[in-house]
Structure formats: structure tokens, C-alpha cells
Design an enzyme around this catalytic site. Structure first.
Site: not given
Length: 590
Positions: A193, A387
């Protein structure tokens, strides 16, 4: 004094006449724009569809009512939807003799370029007697990727052809923030991430470098394979050319290498178009006008719902906002209306988003669940569906992606700015507080004014981890996988559509048309027409907004380039949900 009043009255009368004249002229211009915008008359025989592969490309845009009057340079962003519809009409319309690709610097996702390239290939297959001709003074790599499938690829004798491979160049802000006394506290789940990295480091982490290398090389391999098949140049040769500064070569080298067919000036292009269209004068027709000729021929609708841009809880209201936002509450209301519309037999969600608010993403996930109870829902991924964009997509009946789509990035992060170095040490501002008796360390003081405590940090990290676990469960349920298995391929990692197919995050590789056809099959309808949603803004609304919102948005994006997305994020940081599901601002593939 009398003379003064006479002069003043004369000036006022003159201003009044000028105002009336201006108002009449505005009405005349408006009438002409309405007439032009509503012109769906048949095109002339021998017409050529003019596709400009320059400027920016969005999933869809409202037609600019001022473009015909203020020139081509006003409209810097084009709609992919109009281009795709125009190519279908061009293949069926006997008055259209071919397609002219007018190439230059073209800003678009690789998946959008791939979709347009496939549509052009489908046009050639459906109308083998019609031509596709490409020309540029200078080819950008993206526009050349599309143009390489043309029957004839032409270049200005003094022109350049950019062919250099793909690089990702993220921008890092940590040192800048340090200089102004601002620190960013980050809370994240997921090894890959990387959206927070620009604020806490000055270079990519090894995990981020690994994932970027993986998807960049996968996209480039697909681009080379397609160009190789069209130009009959081996992929090894294409890679060698990319490594040999071919962009700086002489024009003859492009012909010798097989990248282009002919060197010619624009007058030579006109001669070619006149000969191929068998006309004394080339009659160009725009994508918007040709697309408008397509008529509904069924009472059954397949709705294509376009969701493009950052996912936000509420409209930004910023000059750096515009139409490139997915407002969670609006999408929820729109999908509820589509669910209740009996004429709509199925819905295709066309997603081009790198994510945003985790809260809004969860609300849209719920809206998709409710929509599925009434009719089929199919997702078509464009350049990005990652995402929060993947969160929105994961529960659909079927998911389609282009091989070069960037998707996945299943992860959550939070960011809290701490500006004590700026507000106290540099600006000399000091704070005090009076709290209720029950307000602990967490209450009563802005995080900008003091560092976070250990308790606050722990609570925030737990909040992020709960968001991540919920994300995993949503994906596992939608994709019919075990949560532990999703976690292995999640961790915030970005995948291409081709890679995502192999790990079960998407069902098929295909275009928007493929997704629509699948939705029709699931709805068990043979005859249908495609309805774009939300409805494009009216001419009156365009008149109100065109010089304010879309115009400024397009030109700001064009002027700022790679800096546009991070500046836009910074401009709207206040008021954002602190829990975010997004990839890095921009992959910055170039």
C-alpha cells in the site's frame, strides 16, 4: 450642467444599446449552438470520420457548446464513448468512406488506448472496404500505439516518433513538507500500500518497486505484441528500437524500421484522403456528430453507468474538482433509480478510478448489492479500477478488464497531518484548551497543533485494520474466495487486468462492448439499446459551466500534467475521510 446631463444620458443610452446588441448576439449564438448541437442530419457521401488523437481522453464528456465558435484548441478533452459509438456508426453508414487518425500528444490510460485500438480493428473487420489512415507531425507513444493498426501510417518528414518503453515516475514530497514544518502520520495495512510513500520517504520502497516493475513490464509486453502484429516488426526489434533513442532518429529511419509507411507533409495527406474517399474535397465528420446518428431501436435498455475519478463523500467544490469525481451519495441514489426503472434490464458499471474514501466505497458496495437483487450488474474496468474502485466492483455478477487495466490494490490507509513545526515554531502560534471533564487526551485540540499520543495512534491503527478486514470480507464474498486467500493477493498490491484474471480478481478480459453483451445475456434480452448514465448535462447547464468548471478543469489538467493529481488531492485534503482506499495519486506511466 445641462451639457453634462446630456452627455451622461447619451452615454447611458449608448451602453443600453450595446447591452441590447450583446444580448441579441448572445441569443443568436445560442440558437446557432442549439442548431449545431442538434444537427443529426445525414452525412455527405465520401465523408471521413476525423479522430483527433491529441489532448486528453476521458470516458465521456459533454459537448462544449463554444467549440465551434472559439476553435478546436478550446476542447482539450474528448470522450471515449463518442469515439466508440462513432466507429460503430462509421462501419454501418454507407456515406462514411473511412477514418482519419490525426495524431499528436495524447493523454490517456493504456487501457483506454487499447479499447480504442480494438474498436478501430473491429471497424476494419466490419467494413473491410473502408480505410484507416494515420498521420502526425509528431507521434507520442500513446497515439502511435493506436495508430500502428492503420492501413497507412504517415509522418511529417521532419517529424518525430516517440518510442521509448514505459516508466513510472512517482513524486515525493517529504523533504518539502520537512522544510515547511509539516509531518504526516500514516496508518496502513498492506505491504504494497504505497499511496502514503510520497509523504514519508524520498524513494520507492522495495515492495512498491517490485509491483510497479511487474505491471509496467506486463503492459509494455502487451503493447509490443499488438504493435508487432500490426506492423510486422518483431517484439525484439521493437525493444531494441526503444533502447536506441529512435525518437531522435531521422524520418527515413522510421520507414526503414517499419514503424511508418510514408513520409509526407499535410498536403500529401489531403491528397491521400481525397483519393481514398473519392471526393474532390475531404468532408470530415466529428465523432460526436456521427455518434448522435445512432438511434434507440428497442424498449429494452442496458444502462452503462460511468464512474470516473476520485471517490469522495461529497463534491469537492474546488476548481481542481469538476466532473472527475465519484460522489458516493450520488452514486447510491443513481443506482437506486436504475434498480427501480423497469425499462433498464441490466447495468454495466464502467469504472475508471484509483479509489478514495473508504466510507463512500462501502456505501457504493451496498448500493451494488441492492441493485443486484433486481437485475444483473456487470463491471467494465477502464484504465483504473483499483482500491476503492475495486471495492465498488468486487460484488458484481461479472467483471471485465482490459489486459492493461490497473486493478486490485486491496488495502486501506489513513493520514493525519501534524503541523506543529509550521504553526508553532515557524509562525509563532500557540494553543490552549479547556475540555469537559470526560474529554481525555483525544479531545479538544486539533491534530495540526500537537503530535498524536500513543493512545491516539493505536486507536487509529486499529480503525484502519478494521477497514482492511472489512474490505477483505467484501472481496471474498463477491469473488467466492476464502478471506485468507484474498489477503495473500491483497496487501495493497496493484495488478494488471491480465494478472488479475490469473488470480481470480476479474472474470474475463474484454472491452466495454463485451461487458454490455454479457449483461444482455444475463438479463436474457436479445434486442436492446445502450443508455449512458448519468445523463449528460443540458445545453443550458453547459452554458453556465463551460467557461467555469469544465474549461478550467481541462486546461488545469493539461498545464499541470503529472502535478495535477497531487495538487488536487492537497487542495481537497481538508474534509476528506481520514480512511482512504486508493492507489498512489497517479501511476505516472510515460
Amino acid at each position: 450642467m445641462k451639457q453634462f446631463f446630456k452627455m451622461m444620458l447619451a452615454a447611458m443610452a449608448g451602453m443600453g444599446c450595446l447591452s441590447v446588441f450583446g444580448f441579441v448576439m448572445m441569443l443568436m449564438m445560442f440558437g446557432a449552438m442549439v442548431a449545431a448541437g442538434g444537427d443529426t442530419s445525414e452525412v455527405k457521401d465520401g465523408s471521413v470520420l476525423h479522430l483527433k488523437l491529441s489532448g486528453g481522453l476521458s470516458e465521456r464528456v459533454s459537448e462544449n457548446p463554444f467549440s465551434d465558435f472559439l476553435g478546436d484548441n478550446v476542447e482539450t478533452t474528448q470522450g471515449l464513448d463518442d469515439m466508440l459509438d462513432a466507429l460503430k456508426e462509421a462501419a454501418e453508414n454507407d456515406a462514411v468512406s473511412g477514418v482519419y487518425l490525426d495524431c499528436g500528444t495524447f493523454s490517456a490510460d493504456f487501457a483506454q488506448l487499447e479499447e480504442l485500438r480494438k474498436a478501430l480493428t473491429a471497424f476494419k473487420k466490419a467494413a473491410p472496404k473502408k480505410f484507416v489512415v494515420a498521420y502526425a507531425d509528431n507521434y507520442a507513444q500513446g497515439s502511435y500505439y493506436v495508430a500502428s493498426m492503420a492501413d497507412k501510417v504517415m509522418l511529417n518528414p521532419s517529424g518525430m516518433l516517440d518510442w521509448h518503453g514505459i516508466a513510472s515516475t512517482p513524486i515525493f514530497y517529504k523533504d518539502l513538507l520537512d522544510k515547511v514544518g509539516v509531518k504526516i502520520r500514516v496508518f496502513r495495512v498492506g505491504t504494497y500500500k504505497s499511496a502514503v510513500e510520497p509523504f514519508i520517504g524520498t524513494s520507492m520502497s522495495e515492495a512498491n518497486r517490485e509491483q510497479i516493475s511487474s505491471f509496467v513490464n506486463d503492459i509494455w509486453a502487451g503493447v509490443c505484441k499488438s504493435v508487432s502484429a500490426s506492423r510486422k516488426v518483431s517484439t525484439s526489434r521493437l525493444n531494441m528500437l526503444a533502447d536506441s533513442y529512435v525518437s531522435l532518429a531521422e524520418g527515413s529511419a522510421y520507414v526503414k524500421s517499419g514503424l511508418v509507411d510514408t513520409l509526407t507533409y499535410i498536403d500529401g495527406v489531403r491528397d491521400v484522403l481525397r483519393r481514398l474517399s473519392k471526393s474532390n474535397k475531404v468532408n470530415f465528420v466529428t465523432p460526436a456528430r456521427l455518434a448522435a446518428l445512432r438511434k434507440a431501436d428497442s424498449s429494452n435498455q442496458i444502462a452503462v453507468y460511468y464512474a470516473t475519478g476520485d471517490i469522495v463523500d461529497a463534491p469537492s467544490g474546488s476548481a481542481l474538482g469538476g466532473e472527475q469525481e465519484i460522489v458516493g451519495s450520488k452514486v447510491v441514489a443513481d443506482l437506486a433509480r436504475l434498480a427501480d426503472d423497469d425499462a433498464v434490464k441490466a447495468v454495466v458499471l464502467r469504472i475508471n478510478s484509483g479509489g478514495g474514501s473508504a466510507y463512500a466505497s462501502e456505501q457504493m458496495w451496498r448500493a451494488v448489492q441492492l441493485l443486484k437483487k433486481k437485475k444483473p450488474v456487470v463491471v467494465s474496468m477502464s484504465g483504473l479500477a483499483a482500491s476503492g474502485g475495486y471495492y465498488m466492483a468486487c460484488s458484481a455478477d461479472k467483471i471485465f478488464a482490459e489486459p492493461t487495466t490497473l486493478t486490485g490494490s486491496i488495502g486501506i490507509f489513513g493520514m493525519m497531518p501534524e503541523a506543529t513545526g509550521l504553526v508553532t515554531e515557524k509562525l509563532g502560534l500557540h494553543f490552549d484548551v479547556v475540555k469537559t471533564n470526560v474529554a481525555g487526551d483525544f479531545g479538544g485540540m486539533s491534530m495540526l497543533a500537537r503530535p498524536m499520543t500513543a493512545a491516539e495512534s493505536g486507536a487509529m491503527q486499529a480503525y484502519v485494520e478494521r477497514g482492511y478486514n472489512l474490505f477483505l470480507r467484501r472481496v471474498a464474498a463477491g469473488r467466492k474466495m476464502k478471506t485468507a486467500d484474498v489477503d495473500k493477493i491483497a496487501q495493497g498490491r496493484v495488478w494488471t487486468g491480465r494478472q488479475a484474471l490469473g488470480i481470480g480478481l476479474v472474470d474475463k478480459l474484454g472491452t466495454l462492448d463485451d461487458a454490455v453483451a454479457c449483461a444482455a445475456r444475463l438479463a436474457k434480452v436479445d434486442d436492446y439499446y445502450i443508455m449512458g448514465s448519468p445523463v449528460k448535462v443540458s445545453m443550458f447547464e453547459q452554458l453556465r459551466q463551460s467557461v467555469k468548471s469544465d474549461y478550467l478543469e481541462d486546461h488545469m489538467r493539461s498545464a499541470l500534467g503529472a502535478f495535477y493529481a497531487p495538487l488536487r488531492f492537497a487542495a481537497t485534503l481538508e474534509g476528506r475521510n481520514c480512511l482512504q482506499a486508493r492507489i498512489p495519486f497517479e501511476p505516472n506511466l510515460n
